[in-house]
Write a protein that holds these residues in place. Sequence first.
Motif, short mmCIF file in Angstrom:
data_model
loop_
_atom_site.label_atom_id
_atom_site.label_comp_id
_atom_site.label_asym_id
_atom_site.label_seq_id
_atom_site.Cartn_x
_atom_site.Cartn_y
_atom_site.Cartn_z
N SER B 303 0.83 -1.21 0.00
CA SER B 303 0.00 0.00 0.00
C SER B 303 0.86 1.26 0.00
CB SER B 303 -0.90 0.01 1.24
OG SER B 303 -1.33 1.32 1.51
N ASN B 304 0.70 2.07 -1.01
CA ASN B 304 1.46 3.33 -1.06
C ASN B 304 1.18 4.19 0.17
OD1 ASN B 304 2.79 2.85 -3.43
ND2 ASN B 304 1.55 4.23 -4.69
N LEU B 305 -0.06 4.19 0.63
CA LEU B 305 -0.40 5.02 1.78
C LEU B 305 0.24 4.50 3.06
CD1 LEU B 305 -4.11 5.89 0.95
CD2 LEU B 305 -2.19 7.48 1.07
N ALA B 308 3.98 5.35 2.73
CA ALA B 308 4.25 6.76 2.97
C ALA B 308 4.11 7.08 4.47
CB ALA B 308 3.31 7.64 2.15
N ALA B 309 3.15 6.45 5.14
CA ALA B 309 2.98 6.67 6.58
C ALA B 309 4.20 6.16 7.35
CB ALA B 309 1.72 5.98 7.09
N ARG B 319 -4.88 3.20 7.71
CA ARG B 319 -4.40 2.79 6.39
C ARG B 319 -4.10 1.30 6.35
NH1 ARG B 319 -0.19 7.66 4.72
NH2 ARG B 319 -1.73 9.33 4.88
#
Lengths: 405, 405
Positions: B303-305, B308-309, B319
């Motif tokens: 998951s990109n999100l 990034a988190a 997320r």
Amino acid sequence: MKEIIGGVTAVQGFTAAGIAAGLKKNGRNDMALVFSDVDAVAAGVFTTNAVKAAPVQRDIEIVKTRKTVRGVVLNAGNANACTGEEGKKADKAMAAAAAEALGVETDDILTCSTGVIGQLLPVGKVTAGAKLLAESLSSEGGDKAAQAIMTTDTYSKQCAVEVKIGGKTVTIGAMTKGSGMIHPNMATMLCVTASDVAMSKELLQEAVRDVVNVSFNMISVDRDTSTNDSYMILANGKAGNPEITEKNADYEAFKEALCYVAVKLAKLMAADGEGATKLLEVTVKNAASEESAKVLSKAVITSNLVKAAVFGSDANWGRIICALGYSGIEFNPEAVDLWVESESGKLKLAENGLATDYSEEFATKILSDKEVTVTADMKMGKYNATAWGCDLTYDYVKINGDYRS
Amino acid sequence: MKEIIGGVTAVQGFTAAGIAAGLKKNGRNDMALVFSDVDAVAAGVFTTNAVKAAPVQRDIEIVKTRKTVRGVVLNAGNANACTGEEGKKADKAMAAAAAEALGVETDDILTCSTGVIGQLLPVGKVTAGAKLLAESLSSEGGDKAAQAIMTTDTYSKQCAVEVKIGGKTVTIGAMTKGSGMIHPNMATMLCVTASDVAMSKELLQEAVRDVVNVSFNMISVDRDTSTNDSYMILANGKAGNPEITEKNADYEAFKEALCYVAVKLAKLMAADGEGATKLLEVTVKNAASEESAKVLSKAVITSNLVKAAVFGSDANWGRIICALGYSGIEFNPEAVDLWVESESGKLKLAENGLATDYSEEFATKILSDKEVTVTADMKMGKYNATAWGCDLTYDYVKINGDYRS
């Protein structure tokens, strides 16, 4: 069919409002209401995520069991997802507060939320907000409503069209938000569409499903499917057209107009993806089936490597064919032709799976434009599909990872 | 079993070399050779991408039809993918040049390539390079070989272990590369494993498949499956153990050791993902099946999100549960517990799908460490799986998109 100015309140019988309820820390408007002055047939589609926010769970039930509703109350800043029974109560309280102020039943009001996951919706703020919204309704309120549901969207997104159906002018107006957050969290796609068409609930639901499949379901910013995605339409019949109850020419005319609005808003959403500088459109031609055409085109728009290459205006067609290759669809790599296109021109990068003798300079010029189209000819069948995405940029990382800086 | 220093040349009967053939523009070593002085049983698994590079197509055929081989010649800087018949000829010429210099058959030599897709492999350079490699073989050449296959890898990746099998000391040594490129293009995972175990080809292939499924197939840097991924093992029998021909204790001991090496290298690869600052390990516990545990854990690491988190040291558990939710696996969101853990400690972020009263400060401290583990307890069954990824950073975008700057 022609496009007209405005959004949901371009449709007769619909009013709307946007106000600040104190959910967004920056004090911006964060609640919206869309209301029909008569009963409106309701249809909708919702996230396929196994984790569904409280409003999504409630809306699914209402759309399934009720023929008509009167409006939708929306909040930005809090997704009301992963909030358990308390979340469901807060969601219903928000609807009830709006309903009471409007003199309708609680279940006449659908709900949408977008924002942080896992935090309780502040019930005092949203019920006060819902009451204020009911008092603020206006036939010019569409703009304010569209603005109030923005999170990290950089512009509000509306569209309206008129189409002749059964000798009457039918209007469709919609607002949407997507690809943003105020406290970094799930991007959520919300779309509320209003129409004065007279149409049976069953056909309206079928039209919605078909339209969403070629519009909102064909965009991606980050491949992360939200817990809150909601598309809903309210049709109040005020256009006075003979009620559409079968798949006749009227049905097709309405569906075409609805599709125009949905595709336009979906593209705006992809172009305004978090951190995006470019809209990436990918059309897959001559696939063996409609489904495989969709899967192939979505594989390309969701590839981080393709997205980064588009950001860098790099004609890295190997990444495109690689993404087609891992999509799970069988094809002959040695048959594929690839093009890139923009307002600057069109260029064939690969023919029968091999590089053409293309100009790197011209490819870079094309890829430097704001809207870039990639076309892949699979030479397998007759099915086409188009998907929309955006580039992967430093700002995407900043918005979602480095927001403390 | 114990880990020892070195890589492929830690295994008796294996020599290796790394040289510069002029494929990398910076003049660094870019070709490697691993060679067994006797026939070695060969097994391997290769990319599932429909677009397969020339060497992958050739290796699949050789591994399927031949019982033994003698070595592997590898190049970095050019993937030899989407290069058609010319590419296949160049690939075979590279193998033939090495084979001739070594006095073996052309099909005794497997090939691997990594780098730019869609450009012809310069046949003069690679055949000259193959000859030079053959002349440069050394029992201390493992380090040089591992370095020569690096692209944007920031360190070379090797591992070796000893394990007692049938009263003999069996050695396994491996080198791998991944997550990089010199001219921005597909990252490719290559792994060459050497062993002196005596084992039937069928069981070796089965062991490889099982091991890859819980190691290399459980990592992701960017969800883009390369056209060139190759894992191959050569087993020359020099340890003198009774040949393993059934799934007995010897087989299990070897497989365990092989798995140790593969998981160690897979984690190194994830931690050295393009632009990565952190290794993200995700363990899904108590899923309903082994397959669903794998799908769930991979949904989170890709998951990109989430990525990034993790970059932002943000305990954004919404997320994580959202990624589990869109994995396609059915589960009850209101049963899930989530933890984060690092050398700084362990913290429960969610219990039964709801936020715990955790300290944001402590969560940030845990997420600021170099290796972060997320655990999700699904409370559905007894199956566990672990996947490894990395954070999504500005440098990922820079490496893959903005390389002209």
